[in-house]
Design an enzyme around this catalytic site. Structure first.
Site, PDB file in Angstrom:
ATOM      1  N   ASP A   5      14.092  98.086  58.186  1.00  0.00           N
ATOM      2  CA  ASP A   5      13.888  97.818  56.754  1.00  0.00           C
ATOM      3  C   ASP A   5      13.011  98.840  56.044  1.00  0.00           C
ATOM      4  OD1 ASP A   5      15.483  95.479  56.347  1.00  0.00           O
ATOM      5  OD2 ASP A   5      14.034  94.383  57.567  1.00  0.00           O
ATOM      6  N   ASP A   9      22.446  93.692  55.680  1.00  0.00           N
ATOM      7  CA  ASP A   9      21.294  94.030  54.856  1.00  0.00           C
ATOM      8  C   ASP A   9      20.991  95.525  54.869  1.00  0.00           C
ATOM      9  OD1 ASP A   9      21.298  91.529  56.251  1.00  0.00           O
ATOM     10  OD2 ASP A   9      19.293  91.067  55.501  1.00  0.00           O
TER      11      ASP A   9
END
Length: 392
Positions: free
Chosen positions: A105, A165
């Site tokens: 991330d 994601d």
């Protein structure tokens, strides 16, 4: 009953002055948060609609810094800039000391905090931090399968998979190529989306949340959910990551096949909205369900449409822009907060995680604000208020 592009026309759109009013109200809430959330960050989700202070950990702290930068862009208030730059220093420390970064991330964390800071202020500290984050993400690239491993130690067999994601983490690699001239960053990003698009979009245009890759052949093996209701259901936020992530990859690659993929994935999202246009946390649920909503999924999708509309022919662009307009009005009507006494967040009725028989989650942040919902809601408003240069 499923929506269609015709039935969605029945919902009112955003009226004149509504975006400016919503932005002004959001900025007031953000300003009131600075004393508590400059040296500390907002928790990933609120508790009874109020965020608590946290250290710079988890995958979500960049969204709060991104909100501060958006508020700075809208108001020109130096207090926002000063607070965001304090947080940039924290992000440099975090990546240098490898604090809670054993995951993919880096875009969520560093595009919205440090790439934004570099673009807006020229901060060399921010540039250094963002490039270190891009290097860290690039290290998660697996040559067998040609993808960025989401979780766990790189190469760990039980975590040899990608998740949808990650499409939002790719832009920091394209940015790194732009500022360094090193093509390897962008090559890894392009290879990742090629692999992802082979396996995460199902024949009905819904999406898998996660997909495993064979460690020997590099071929996709099977998709499962991590946060959706079922392995074969469409987790609303995952579908929205697909919408915006495909749009961002098209922005950088201009591959025609991504227009078709965008339309398919976005059509699925829009056509499965409930009557009030605020999605439930999973598309297994529809109008009348008592399951919680996930307003953040709608905000992400709106941003994806506003980005991709730049590249579509007028007829297609108008169709999707009308849907985005109605969806934004629904968020303003049902979810937006502009009163710091009601909440210190911006977008109510989000869901971080909801447990089910087939996922691995426990309930967390159910019917609460979450920092990414706040960010994407505010990004959508900013996009409609000016010719905005993306942080992505």
């Amino acid at each position: 009953m499923a929506q269609t592009f015709e039935s969605i026309k029945q919902y009112p759109g955003v009226e004149d002055g509504m975006v400016a009013k919503a932005l002004d109200g959001a900025c007031r809430v953000v300003k009131s948060n600075l004393p508590e959330f400059t040296d500390k960050f907002q928790s990933s989700n609120s508790f009874d609609n109020f965020y608590e202070p946290t250290e710079n950990v988890e995958w979500t702290t960049g969204f709060w810094t991104g909100v501060i930068w958006l508020a700075y862009e809208h108001t020109g208030d130096e207090a926002f800039k000063e607070a965001a730059l304090v947080q940039v220093d924290s992000f440099l420390k975090r990546i240098e000391e490898k604090i809670d970064v054993n995951h993919h991330d880096m875009g969520f964390l560093y595009s919205l905090s440090c790439v934004a800071a570099y673009k807006l202020t020229g901060s060399e500290t921010a540039k250094k931090a963002a490039l270190l984050a891009a290097d860290h993400l690039a290290e998660r690239y697996r040559e067998v399968g040609k993808f960025l491993q989401a979780w766990g130690n790189p190469g760990e067999p039980k975590e040899y998979r990608l998740i949808i994601d990650c499409l939002l983490n790719l832009p920091i690699l394209y940015w790194a190529t732009e500022v360094t001239g090193d093509q390897s960053y962008a090559e890894k990003a392009e290879n990742h989306i090629k692999t992802a698009m082979k396996c995460v979009v199902r024949p009905d245009n819904s999406t898998y949340h996660t997909h495993f890759i064979d460690m020997v052949t590099g071929e996709p093996t099977h998709g499962v959910t991590h946060q959706g209701n079922r392995n074969n259901s469409a987790w609303a936020r995952g579908q929205s990551w697909g919408v915006y992530g495909i749009a961002l990859s098209y922005r950088y690659l201009k591959k025609p096949e991504y227009i078709d993929l965008f339309c398919r994935v976005t059509d699925y999202f829009i056509e499965h909205l409930p009557e009030d246009l605020v999605p439930y946390w999973d598309f297994d649920f529809d109008t009348g369900s008592d399951e919680p909503r996930d307003s953040s999924a709608s905000a992400i999708t709106i941003c994806g449409i506003l980005e991709m509309a730049k590249y579509l022919d007028k007829e297609k662009a108008d169709k999707y822009l009308e849907a985005a307009d109605k969806m934004l009005r629904a968020l303003i009507d049902h979810c937006a907060n502009t009163d710091s006494k009601v909440s210190n967040g911006l977008l109510l009725h989000g869901t971080y995680a909801r447990d089910s028989k087939e996922n691995t989650c426990t309930n967390r942040g159910v019917d609460e604000c979450n920092t990414w919902g706040d960010y994407f809601y505010m990004e959508a408003l900013i996009r409609l208020s000016k010719d905005w240069e993306l942080y992505w």
